[in-house]
Design a protein around this motif. Structure first.
Motif, PDB file in Angstrom:
ATOM      1  N   VAL A  13       0.863  -1.177   0.000  1.00  0.00           N
ATOM      2  CA  VAL A  13       0.000   0.000   0.000  1.00  0.00           C
ATOM      3  C   VAL A  13       0.903   1.231   0.000  1.00  0.00           C
ATOM      4  CG1 VAL A  13      -1.725   1.299   1.305  1.00  0.00           C
ATOM      5  CG2 VAL A  13      -1.854  -1.197   1.213  1.00  0.00           C
ATOM      6  N   GLU A  14       0.795   2.051  -1.042  1.00  0.00           N
ATOM      7  CA  GLU A  14       1.664   3.216  -1.168  1.00  0.00           C
ATOM      8  C   GLU A  14       0.965   4.519  -0.798  1.00  0.00           C
ATOM      9  OE1 GLU A  14       3.971   3.370  -4.768  1.00  0.00           O
ATOM     10  OE2 GLU A  14       3.884   1.188  -5.013  1.00  0.00           O
ATOM     11  N   SER A  15      -0.360   4.489  -0.633  1.00  0.00           N
ATOM     12  CA  SER A  15      -1.102   5.685  -0.233  1.00  0.00           C
ATOM     13  C   SER A  15      -2.349   5.258   0.525  1.00  0.00           C
ATOM     14  CB  SER A  15      -1.477   6.541  -1.449  1.00  0.00           C
ATOM     15  OG  SER A  15      -2.164   5.776  -2.415  1.00  0.00           O
ATOM     16  N   TYR A  16      -2.676   6.007   1.579  1.00  0.00           N
ATOM     17  CA  TYR A  16      -3.770   5.635   2.481  1.00  0.00           C
ATOM     18  C   TYR A  16      -4.495   6.896   2.930  1.00  0.00           C
ATOM     19  CZ  TYR A  16      -5.726   4.442   7.134  1.00  0.00           C
ATOM     20  OH  TYR A  16      -6.531   4.309   8.237  1.00  0.00           O
ATOM     21  N   VAL A  17      -5.834   6.865   2.862  1.00  0.00           N
ATOM     22  CA  VAL A  17      -6.679   7.962   3.340  1.00  0.00           C
ATOM     23  C   VAL A  17      -7.669   7.400   4.357  1.00  0.00           C
ATOM     24  CG1 VAL A  17      -8.400   9.708   2.738  1.00  0.00           C
ATOM     25  CG2 VAL A  17      -6.462   9.284   1.210  1.00  0.00           C
ATOM     26  N   ALA A  18      -7.734   8.021   5.527  1.00  0.00           N
ATOM     27  CA  ALA A  18      -8.679   7.623   6.571  1.00  0.00           C
ATOM     28  C   ALA A  18      -9.816   8.632   6.621  1.00  0.00           C
ATOM     29  CB  ALA A  18      -7.973   7.565   7.922  1.00  0.00           C
ATOM     30  N   ILE A  19     -11.060   8.139   6.641  1.00  0.00           N
ATOM     31  CA  ILE A  19     -12.215   9.029   6.759  1.00  0.00           C
ATOM     32  C   ILE A  19     -13.085   8.549   7.919  1.00  0.00           C
ATOM     33  CG2 ILE A  19     -12.192   9.697   4.337  1.00  0.00           C
ATOM     34  CD1 ILE A  19     -14.395   7.761   3.761  1.00  0.00           C
ATOM     35  N   GLY A  20     -13.771   9.506   8.574  1.00  0.00           N
ATOM     36  CA  GLY A  20     -14.621   9.123   9.695  1.00  0.00           C
ATOM     37  C   GLY A  20     -14.821  10.241  10.692  1.00  0.00           C
ATOM     38  N   ASP A  21     -15.012   9.840  11.962  1.00  0.00           N
ATOM     39  CA  ASP A  21     -15.315  10.777  13.041  1.00  0.00           C
ATOM     40  C   ASP A  21     -14.202  10.734  14.094  1.00  0.00           C
ATOM     41  OD1 ASP A  21     -15.829   8.348  14.374  1.00  0.00           O
ATOM     42  OD2 ASP A  21     -17.970   8.471  13.953  1.00  0.00           O
ATOM     43  N   SER A  22     -14.543  10.966  15.375  1.00  0.00           N
ATOM     44  CA  SER A  22     -13.531  11.044  16.431  1.00  0.00           C
ATOM     45  C   SER A  22     -12.734   9.761  16.578  1.00  0.00           C
ATOM     46  CB  SER A  22     -14.198  11.388  17.765  1.00  0.00           C
ATOM     47  OG  SER A  22     -15.156  10.395  18.132  1.00  0.00           O
ATOM     48  N   PHE A  23     -13.360   8.626  16.317  1.00  0.00           N
ATOM     49  CA  PHE A  23     -12.675   7.337  16.411  1.00  0.00           C
ATOM     50  C   PHE A  23     -11.472   7.302  15.474  1.00  0.00           C
ATOM     51  CE2 PHE A  23     -12.650   2.964  14.451  1.00  0.00           C
ATOM     52  CZ  PHE A  23     -11.952   2.341  15.480  1.00  0.00           C
TER      53      PHE A  23
END
Length: 273
Positions: A13-23
């Motif tokens: 994995v060469e690129s990673y995006v995290a989406i969400g809330d406080s967790f």
């Protein structure tokens, strides 16, 4: 069911995006500079350790966000960035609202998932926690289980790995949670990061930057000591929690406020770690 029943990622994995809330923002896991670290940052460190030079990471999550704003604001941004990997954890704040419908939430989640998969290599679907041991929130256990069932079904339908928090027993221990009982401690975030790495088939032998060394992964000092407590001690702990955390949270709900009002994403750009 566990994440291992779903296909894992193939290749680095060469690129990673995290989406969400406080967790996903990492609330409950403060770093040395005062910003939150959290499981997504820790997972990024694990991924970077095995990726070619130039690994990039963005974290778009903002505390307090409902599924609707996440779908409207974060999903299009993550889709445009077109990373190899996205973790999509959303809906928990909606479940806490009276009258929320887990069936309708799952439909909204799936539409966003389909949008992400047009440009993203792999999307990890995240289930909710089992709240059977959490005061007040234990009464929402049925709604969470219903939502989780939908999430497992759509993950299977779209061939997505699953970050299964419901069955993660190590986060049902008291030292995995911060004093507010709503957010994980540093230790809890580390355990979630390792579960997600496991679901992806990624080696997580040792934490790496920006993850603190294992000695720093301790429960919050203000948490009561683990082990059996007397009924009187348990009541005192519950009253302290209600006064300092539950009542302010209810007050914000009644005023239509969110802890994420005026908060920006901590890593809005897909940049080298």
């Amino acid at each position: 069911m566990t994440g291992s029943s779903i296909p894992t990622v193939t290749g680095p994995v060469e690129s990673y995006v995290a989406i969400g809330d406080s967790f996903t923002e990492g609330v409950g896991d403060p770093g040395p500079d005062g910003t939150f670290v959290g499981w997504a940052d820790r997972l990024a460190g694990m991924l970077a350790a095995q990726a070619p030079p130039g690994f990039r990471y963005a974290n778009l999550a903002v505390r307090g966000r409902l599924l609707g704003p996440i779908v409207a604001e974060q999903v299009p941004r993550a889709t445009a960035l077109a990373p190899d990997l996205v973790t999509f954890c959303a809906g928990g704040n909606d479940i806490l609202r009276p009258g929320s419908d887990p069936d309708a939430l799952a439909e909204q989640y799936e539409k966003a998932l389909v949008q992400l998969l047009t440009r993203v290599g792999t999307v990890v679907v995240c289930t909710g926690f089992d709240t059977r041991g959490v005061p007040v929130l234990r009464h929402l256990r049925g709604k969470i289980a219903t939502y989780n069932t939908h999430l497992w079904a759509l993950a299977d339908r779209h061939h997505c790995p699953v970050l299964d928090l419901w069955s993660l027993r190590s986060v049902q221990e008291r030292d995995a949670w911060s004093e507010d009982r709503l957010h994980l401690s540093a230790l809890g975030h580390e355990r979630v990061a390792r579960r997600c790495a496991e679901a992806l088939g990624v080696e997580a032998a040792a934490p790496s930057s920006p993850v603190p060394p294992p000695a720093a992964l301790t429960a919050a000092p203000s948490l009561p000591a683990a082990g059996p407590r007397s009924p009187a001690a348990a009541r005192r702990d519950d009253l302290h929690w209600a006064r300092h955390h539950l009542l302010p949270w209810i007050g914000r709900r009644l005023r239509g406020q969110s802890s994420g009002d005026h908060v920006e994403a901590k890593r809005p750009e897909l940049l080298p770690l």
